[in-house]
Design an enzyme around this catalytic site. Sequence first.
Site, mmCIF file in Angstrom:
data_model
loop_
_atom_site.group_PDB
_atom_site.id
_atom_site.type_symbol
_atom_site.label_atom_id
_atom_site.label_comp_id
_atom_site.label_asym_id
_atom_site.label_seq_id
_atom_site.Cartn_x
_atom_site.Cartn_y
_atom_site.Cartn_z
ATOM 1 N N THR A 13 0.838 -1.214 0.000
ATOM 2 C CA THR A 13 0.000 0.000 0.000
ATOM 3 C C THR A 13 0.871 1.262 0.000
ATOM 4 O O THR A 13 0.736 2.132 -0.874
ATOM 5 C CB THR A 13 -0.907 0.006 1.258
ATOM 6 O OG1 THR A 13 -1.680 -1.193 1.260
ATOM 7 C CG2 THR A 13 -1.815 1.216 1.282
ATOM 8 N N VAL A 132 3.591 8.037 12.291
ATOM 9 C CA VAL A 132 2.534 8.505 13.198
ATOM 10 C C VAL A 132 1.507 9.337 12.436
ATOM 11 O O VAL A 132 1.854 10.326 11.786
ATOM 12 C CB VAL A 132 3.129 9.356 14.355
ATOM 13 C CG1 VAL A 132 2.023 9.779 15.312
ATOM 14 C CG2 VAL A 132 4.205 8.587 15.095
ATOM 15 N N GLY A 187 -6.683 -0.905 2.528
ATOM 16 C CA GLY A 187 -5.244 -0.768 2.810
ATOM 17 C C GLY A 187 -4.962 0.030 4.076
ATOM 18 O O GLY A 187 -3.830 0.443 4.314
ATOM 19 N N LYS A 205 2.430 4.424 18.224
ATOM 20 C CA LYS A 205 2.476 5.837 17.798
ATOM 21 C C LYS A 205 2.549 6.771 19.005
ATOM 22 O O LYS A 205 3.282 7.767 18.989
ATOM 23 C CB LYS A 205 1.246 6.154 16.957
ATOM 24 C CG LYS A 205 1.243 5.404 15.619
ATOM 25 C CD LYS A 205 -0.119 5.461 14.976
ATOM 26 C CE LYS A 205 -0.139 4.769 13.617
ATOM 27 N NZ LYS A 205 -1.496 4.520 13.126
HETATM 28 P P1 NDP Z 1 1.734 -3.998 2.830
HETATM 29 O O1 NDP Z 1 1.472 -5.297 3.481
HETATM 30 O O2 NDP Z 1 0.721 -3.446 1.912
HETATM 31 O O3 NDP Z 1 3.125 -4.043 2.053
HETATM 32 C C1 NDP Z 1 4.247 -4.735 2.540
HETATM 33 C C2 NDP Z 1 5.231 -4.919 1.401
HETATM 34 O O4 NDP Z 1 6.396 -5.543 1.897
HETATM 35 C C3 NDP Z 1 4.693 -5.803 0.272
HETATM 36 O O5 NDP Z 1 5.018 -5.257 -0.968
HETATM 37 C C4 NDP Z 1 5.422 -7.127 0.478
HETATM 38 O O6 NDP Z 1 5.647 -7.822 -0.736
HETATM 39 C C5 NDP Z 1 6.735 -6.642 1.048
HETATM 40 N N1 NDP Z 1 7.383 -7.665 1.844
HETATM 41 C C6 NDP Z 1 6.924 -8.277 2.943
HETATM 42 N N2 NDP Z 1 7.821 -9.183 3.400
HETATM 43 C C7 NDP Z 1 8.854 -9.137 2.550
HETATM 44 C C8 NDP Z 1 10.078 -9.845 2.461
HETATM 45 N N3 NDP Z 1 10.415 -10.790 3.334
HETATM 46 N N4 NDP Z 1 10.917 -9.533 1.455
HETATM 47 C C9 NDP Z 1 10.594 -8.603 0.550
HETATM 48 N N5 NDP Z 1 9.446 -7.880 0.580
HETATM 49 C C10 NDP Z 1 8.587 -8.166 1.573
HETATM 50 O O7 NDP Z 1 2.051 -2.969 4.018
HETATM 51 P P2 NDP Z 1 1.768 -1.406 4.048
HETATM 52 O O8 NDP Z 1 2.278 -0.751 2.843
HETATM 53 O O9 NDP Z 1 0.362 -1.174 4.461
HETATM 54 O O10 NDP Z 1 2.647 -0.986 5.318
HETATM 55 C C11 NDP Z 1 4.048 -0.850 5.228
HETATM 56 C C12 NDP Z 1 4.545 -0.148 6.485
HETATM 57 O O11 NDP Z 1 3.958 1.139 6.566
HETATM 58 C C13 NDP Z 1 4.173 -0.851 7.789
HETATM 59 O O12 NDP Z 1 5.205 -0.639 8.727
HETATM 60 C C14 NDP Z 1 2.919 -0.111 8.249
HETATM 61 O O13 NDP Z 1 2.725 -0.164 9.633
HETATM 62 C C15 NDP Z 1 3.261 1.295 7.792
HETATM 63 N N6 NDP Z 1 2.133 2.179 7.590
HETATM 64 C C16 NDP Z 1 1.067 1.776 6.823
HETATM 65 C C17 NDP Z 1 0.030 2.648 6.577
HETATM 66 C C18 NDP Z 1 -1.140 2.259 5.759
HETATM 67 O O14 NDP Z 1 -2.074 3.080 5.615
HETATM 68 N N7 NDP Z 1 -1.155 1.065 5.152
HETATM 69 C C19 NDP Z 1 0.042 4.014 7.122
HETATM 70 C C20 NDP Z 1 1.226 4.354 7.890
HETATM 71 C C21 NDP Z 1 2.211 3.457 8.110
HETATM 72 P P3 NDP Z 1 4.422 -8.379 -1.633
HETATM 73 O O15 NDP Z 1 3.688 -7.179 -2.146
HETATM 74 O O16 NDP Z 1 5.063 -9.144 -2.733
HETATM 75 O O17 NDP Z 1 3.590 -9.222 -0.712
HETATM 76 N N1 HSE Z 2 -3.105 0.626 10.448
HETATM 77 C C1 HSE Z 2 -2.784 1.983 10.682
HETATM 78 C C2 HSE Z 2 -4.034 2.775 10.948
HETATM 79 C C3 HSE Z 2 -2.075 2.558 9.482
HETATM 80 O O1 HSE Z 2 -5.124 2.282 10.647
HETATM 81 O O2 HSE Z 2 -3.946 3.869 11.495
HETATM 82 C C4 HSE Z 2 -1.557 3.952 9.704
HETATM 83 O O3 HSE Z 2 -0.523 3.978 10.620
#
Ligand code: NDP
Ligand code: HSE
Length: 438
Positions: A13, A132, A187, A205
Amino acid sequence: MEPVKVGLLGLGTVGGGTISVLRRNADEIVRRAGRGIEITHAAARDIEKPRSFDTSNIKLTTDPLQVVEDPEVEIVVELIGGDSLALDLVMRAIEQGKHVVTANKALIAKHGNKIFTAAREKNVMVAFEAAVAGGIPIIKAIREGLAGNHIQWLAGIINGTGNFILTEMRDKGRDFADVLAEAQQLGYAEADPTFDVEGIDAAHKLTILASIAFGMPLQFDATYTEGITQITRDDVTYAEELGYRIKHLGLTRRTDKGFELRVHPTLIPERRLIANVDGVMNAVLVMGDAVGPTLYYGAGAGAEPTASAVVADLVDVVRALTSDPENRVPHLAFQPDALSDLPVLSMEEVETAYYLRMQVQDKPGVLADVTRILGDHGISIEAVIQKEPREGCPHASVIMLTHRVIEKNMTDAIAEIEALDSIEGAVTRIRMETLNAQ
Ligand code: NDP
Ligand code: HSE
């Protein structure tokens, strides 16, 4: 000047949002940073998976370590999540003298002290604005914008998924599991959504916010954490009858004895702006001695809102590439040798007001027994409402609001109330905060 080359760990995401925003706003970003910022390498688990964003000209691999160690990569953006592999990758990047940008609040809250120490030794930057409150630039606001203040407390709705669930349940009467599934599909949710609904994500956070507000080491393990799974529709309705909204709040306050650090459902007066922050939106209310209350509002999760913060960090890092490390903004806002050693208070020592709901036998004298027990523990009552027994149920509901009291007194009082023969089941307790200037 050559663009700065970035290695991206994670194409999910936030990773996808980051690629899209960097590409769409490339010209503006050059004008701001003074150089282009280009993702040249990226890692994901499955590099064949069709993605909804353009990965052309990016060298893809399933091995994130390869990205970290590629000599071309100057900045590593960690968007994989979790605190095991992510920790290894970030520490390796630092060891290699590379700057790091991450959105990973679990990583920073649990391992930030170690990460920042290593980063200082290597003179590299570790930026974590997206960790955060999604797109709200709250780290920058507190660390830089409020640097002249003695911050007294802050309170925030800092989990978008939880707020989205509570709002949909209240406004549309939707089912918890159904709304959570939608938050996952959009997401918003963590890979393990219990982090959202059990308050762990908000605790990560809040741990970070408290450290940069007060200049204390990160202390995730000391953060009191309760989620939203116990909130019932009845409590939401009764709270509204009394002029309050129930929000899942992270709250930290500086007291003479120590810091309060707590995440739990909270009744807030409905007239407060923060009580009206709905859906996936987040808000953080910060009380500084000079500025008074300031409120920061915006999308707390989602691809592009979070990417907005990741890209802002990238711009910051690029601007500071040539600066003297001594003159950079400290990771936790205060100089590392000037952090506070004031303790974090246990929940028993925290003072707050309460909403109580109990099921009582509908007979004379019950309320008198309850008020006597509260009085014995120094607890004074602000309001009481009684709901007649529903059809087929022998018990009436009594709802009380109390004035502020130390949590230990309330815990002791509740134990005595629950032991009364006239009380059925457990007493529901939800903490209540006015969020005024005190
Ligand atoms: P996703 O699960 O959508 O994405 C994770 C990504 O990491 C995927 O592309 C996955 O690959 C890849 N991945 C996982 N394990 C491995 C590995 N062993 N080797 C290589 N690639 C790997 O997570 P998000 O984007 O939602 O979140 C990412 C971070 O951002 C997290 O720390 C989350 O807490 C933080 N965050 C998320 C927010 C949100 O709104 N989603 C907001 C703020 C922070 P593949 O696609 O092939 O599965
Ligand atoms: N899972 C978190 C939330 C993503 O819903 O706030 C943003 O940090």
